[in-house]
Design an enzyme around this catalytic site. Structure first.
Site, PDB file in Angstrom:
ATOM      1  N   LYS A 179      39.904  59.953  46.344  1.00 40.50           N
ATOM      2  CA  LYS A 179      39.332  59.485  45.103  1.00 40.50           C
ATOM      3  C   LYS A 179      39.007  57.996  45.208  1.00 40.50           C
ATOM      4  O   LYS A 179      39.552  57.363  46.111  1.00 40.50           O
ATOM      5  CB  LYS A 179      40.263  59.791  43.926  1.00 40.50           C
ATOM      6  N   HIS A 209      46.556  62.896  45.038  1.00 39.69           N
ATOM      7  CA  HIS A 209      47.885  62.897  45.659  1.00 39.69           C
ATOM      8  C   HIS A 209      48.979  63.369  44.706  1.00 39.69           C
ATOM      9  O   HIS A 209      50.054  63.748  45.141  1.00 39.69           O
ATOM     10  CB  HIS A 209      48.209  61.540  46.301  1.00 39.69           C
ATOM     11  N   GLU A 247      52.948  52.825  34.589  1.00 40.42           N
ATOM     12  CA  GLU A 247      53.343  52.019  35.752  1.00 40.42           C
ATOM     13  C   GLU A 247      53.755  50.634  35.281  1.00 40.42           C
ATOM     14  O   GLU A 247      53.193  50.125  34.303  1.00 40.42           O
ATOM     15  CB  GLU A 247      52.168  51.871  36.711  1.00 40.42           C
ATOM     16  N   ASP A 266      40.614  55.815  36.838  1.00 44.09           N
ATOM     17  CA  ASP A 266      41.587  55.678  37.922  1.00 44.09           C
ATOM     18  C   ASP A 266      42.701  56.723  37.823  1.00 44.09           C
ATOM     19  O   ASP A 266      43.130  57.264  38.836  1.00 44.09           O
ATOM     20  CB  ASP A 266      42.185  54.258  37.882  1.00 44.09           C
ATOM     21  N   HIS A 271      44.653  62.355  38.159  1.00 45.93           N
ATOM     22  CA  HIS A 271      46.058  62.754  38.092  1.00 45.93           C
ATOM     23  C   HIS A 271      46.456  63.381  36.747  1.00 45.93           C
ATOM     24  O   HIS A 271      47.098  64.415  36.701  1.00 45.93           O
ATOM     25  CB  HIS A 271      46.967  61.545  38.365  1.00 45.93           C
ATOM     26  N   LYS A 371      48.844  50.426  33.069  1.00 44.12           N
ATOM     27  CA  LYS A 371      49.462  49.479  34.001  1.00 44.12           C
ATOM     28  C   LYS A 371      50.273  48.469  33.206  1.00 44.12           C
ATOM     29  O   LYS A 371      49.962  48.200  32.042  1.00 44.12           O
ATOM     30  CB  LYS A 371      48.374  48.706  34.745  1.00 44.12           C
TER      31      LYS A 371
HETATM   32  C1  BG6 Z   1      46.345  55.882  42.479  1.00 40.86           C
HETATM   33  C2  BG6 Z   1      45.719  54.835  41.598  1.00 40.86           C
HETATM   34  O1  BG6 Z   1      45.541  57.029  42.543  1.00 40.86           O
HETATM   35  O2  BG6 Z   1      47.624  56.234  41.953  1.00 40.86           O
HETATM   36  C3  BG6 Z   1      46.613  53.634  41.466  1.00 40.86           C
HETATM   37  O3  BG6 Z   1      44.468  54.451  42.143  1.00 40.86           O
HETATM   38  C4  BG6 Z   1      47.998  54.034  41.012  1.00 40.86           C
HETATM   39  O4  BG6 Z   1      46.061  52.697  40.556  1.00 40.86           O
HETATM   40  C5  BG6 Z   1      48.535  55.157  41.897  1.00 40.86           C
HETATM   41  O5  BG6 Z   1      48.838  52.906  41.085  1.00 40.86           O
HETATM   42  C6  BG6 Z   1      49.843  55.698  41.342  1.00 40.86           C
HETATM   43  O6  BG6 Z   1      50.402  56.581  42.261  1.00 40.86           O
HETATM   44  P1  BG6 Z   1      51.960  56.851  42.282  1.00 40.86           P
HETATM   45  O7  BG6 Z   1      52.133  57.937  43.298  1.00 40.86           O
HETATM   46  O8  BG6 Z   1      52.618  55.574  42.659  1.00 40.86           O
HETATM   47  O9  BG6 Z   1      52.323  57.281  40.897  1.00 40.86           O
END
Ligand code: BG6
Length: 531
Positions: A179, A209, A247, A266, A271, A371
């Protein structure tokens, strides 16, 4: 039943090819070569190479297995390996072992390529040819595009021109795409059709992911391998659902990327929409990739579109200002490197989502992601309805004495994706005192203590699946487009009603987002869970 037994059972009962079932844990892929485009980028350094090293350490990679790291910069294999060694030490999940690293790194090569010029992939073709002819590579190739969206189309065209997109008889050629997958529905469609000029849909693996996270996969097991939850999993018993992906980190030096993207693109389009689909979809009839993806698409199609004119009513956007996170003062978004001073980009989004089907009519899903919030939490909270009638309410005399006036709290099921991976169910219990006092207590499952083993990183699982040819945990073209359809309408609405410059920042770093996010739920007589 362990995964191998499950696999045996599935193949015995339904004659399903176990490679297609997604229940193939423990299998080793066929010998193959992974080609990483963008091999010096953040993702390769922090996630891909450490994940490959972990797979190698755990004996899950095929023999032989080669990595070709490609990039525009003129480097060589020795210095690339040295850099990656440092990254594995820093970001690896497992303790570093020099001998294991040497074994793995021996088959990692760096190749400089130039996508712009006509024969720019020739050096790669030559190295692949050598591996396939002399080093047992079997012409099995996985191409990993860890590059900006603008480079994806040209690269896939170049792969086609170089004859690498069509696999030889009995071999495979796959394309893994990172992505962001487009900027909106239109650009996602354009990208899809460009990729389809070179690769068939079955060859394309779109990474999200979150789907590789153990806890997200466990959602499906929790829902469909347990008989007691599914009957309650609907509008009759569930009042609403909250999907939270917050986050505490900021944009981590990715100002330019983030300014183009923002929280909706994003996190939500990918997700959060995936979490929504897995939480709300119907039970699949089997665990085949296409069956599961069909169910997810069906669900995404039932998500009620938010008309651009109503976007501000159903969604909230926010941007962080200065504040305190984990005891440290942090800068506001507009002060971050690469961000214009008057930026109107959202770093927080909340939305109310309705699903138009029999299961969910009248049960809203509230989504939030941002964020620089108070804490890093990803969870799905299922808030059940209150009991229809509480005999415990009122100031009446009973064998227990006077009953409490207050209503009892409804049941709450929380699926914790990260951190503290686990599941908890809150229910009411009598406080052991002479009077009838009721309090909510938790029944808790913790991954760490129940399985006493570390979960693999999402990228380990996904890289292995791509090599195995299992598409279950990758987003199909229609899934991505449906998620974009929903998000693009919101983006259109936001564009027509941009925030005024003085409206942002509207939340302090380290808090839980803008006031309006609270009002979004208050309006419905509800509140966000305190995390
Ligand atoms: C990514 C985003 O896909 O996922 C990031 O681009 C984000 O901005 C990240 O911080 C969060 O992933 P995880 O696995 O740390 O929750």
């Amino acid at each position: 039943m362990n995964a191998m037994d499950a696999e045996q059972l599935v193949s015995d009962k339904t004659h399903v090819n176990p490679f297609e079932t997604g229940l193939h844990q423990g299998r080793i892929p066929s010998p193959c070569t992974l080609v990483i485009f963008g091999a010096t980028g953040d993702l390769a350094r922090k996630k891909l190479i450490p994940a490959l090293y972990a797979l190698s350490l755990e004996g899950q990679l095929p023999m032989p297995f080669h990595v070709i790291a490609t990039g525009r910069s003129a480097s060589d294999s020795t210095s690339y390996r040295d850099q990656m060694r440092e990254n594995v030490i820093q970001y690896g999940r497992l303790p570093f072992n020099q001998e294991a690293w040497d074994n793995f790194a021996r088959n990692v090569e760096y190749v400089t390529i130039d996508v712009v010029s006509d024969n720019g992939l020739q050096p790669l073709v030559e190295v692949l040819d050598d591996i396939d002819t002399n080093k047992g590579g079997h012409h099995n190739h996985v191409f990993y595009l860890s590059v900006p969206p603008s480079a994806m189309g040209p690269l896939s065209r170049r792969l086609k021109e170089a004859g690498l997109s069509t696999p030889r008889q009995g071999s495979f050629s796959r394309l893994v795409v990172e992505k962001p997958f487009g900027r909106n529905l239109e650009t996602a469609r354009e990208l899809n059709s460009t990729l389809h000029e070179a690769f068939a849909e079955e060859q394309i693996y779109r990474i999200d992911h979150y789907l590789g996270k153990e806890t997200v996969q466990n959602m499906m097991v929790f829902r469909f391998a347990n008989g007691i939850f599914e009957p309650l999993w609907n509008r009759q018993y569930i009042d609403h659902v909250q999907i939270t992906v917050t986050e505490s980190i900021g944009i981590e030096g990715r100002g330019e990327y983030y300014e183009e993207s923002g929280a909706l693109r994003d996190m939500v389009q990918s997700h959060v929409m995936q979490l929504l689909a897995i939480t709300a979809m119907e039970a699949p009839t089997n665990f085949r990739a296409e069956t599961i993806r069909d169910e997810k698409v069906k669900l995404l199609r039932s998500v009620r579109p938010i008309h651009p004119d109503d976007a501000l009513q159903h969604t909230v956007r926010g941007q962080y200002g200065r504040g305190w996170v984990n005891g440290q003062e942090v800068m506001g978004y507009r002060e971050e490197h690469g961000v214009p001073k008057g930026s109107l980009r959202e770093t927080f989004v909340a939305a109310r989502v309705d699903i138009d089907n029999w299961r969910w009519e009248g049960t809203p899903f509230y989504l939030r992601s941002g964020k620089r919030l108070g804490k890093r939490v990803s969870e799905i909270a299922i808030q059940f309805r209150r009991v229809p009638h509480s005999p415990f309410v009122g100031n009446i005399a009973s064998p227990f004495g006077t009953l409490p006036d207050s209503g009892i709290e409804p049941n709450l099921l929380v699926i914790r994706i990260q951190p503290e991976e686990g599941i908890s169910l809150k229910f009411s219990a009598k406080v052991p005192v002479q009077s009838m006092e009721i309090r909510g207590v938790n029944m808790d499952f913790h991954y760490g203590s129940s399985f006493l083993r570390q979960s693999p990183e999402a990228y380990e699982r996904l890289l292995l699946d791509a090599m195995l040819g299992d598409t279950t945990l990758f987003a199909r073209v229609d899934e991505v487009e449906e998620a974009w359809r929903f998000c693009t309408a919101i983006l259109d609405g936001w564009r027509s009603h941009p925030p005024v410059e003085s409206q942002f920042p509207n939340y302090e770093a380290g808090t839980w987002g803008p006031k309006d996010a609270d009002l979004l739920l208050q309006r419905d007589g509800r509140a966000w869970r305190r995390l």
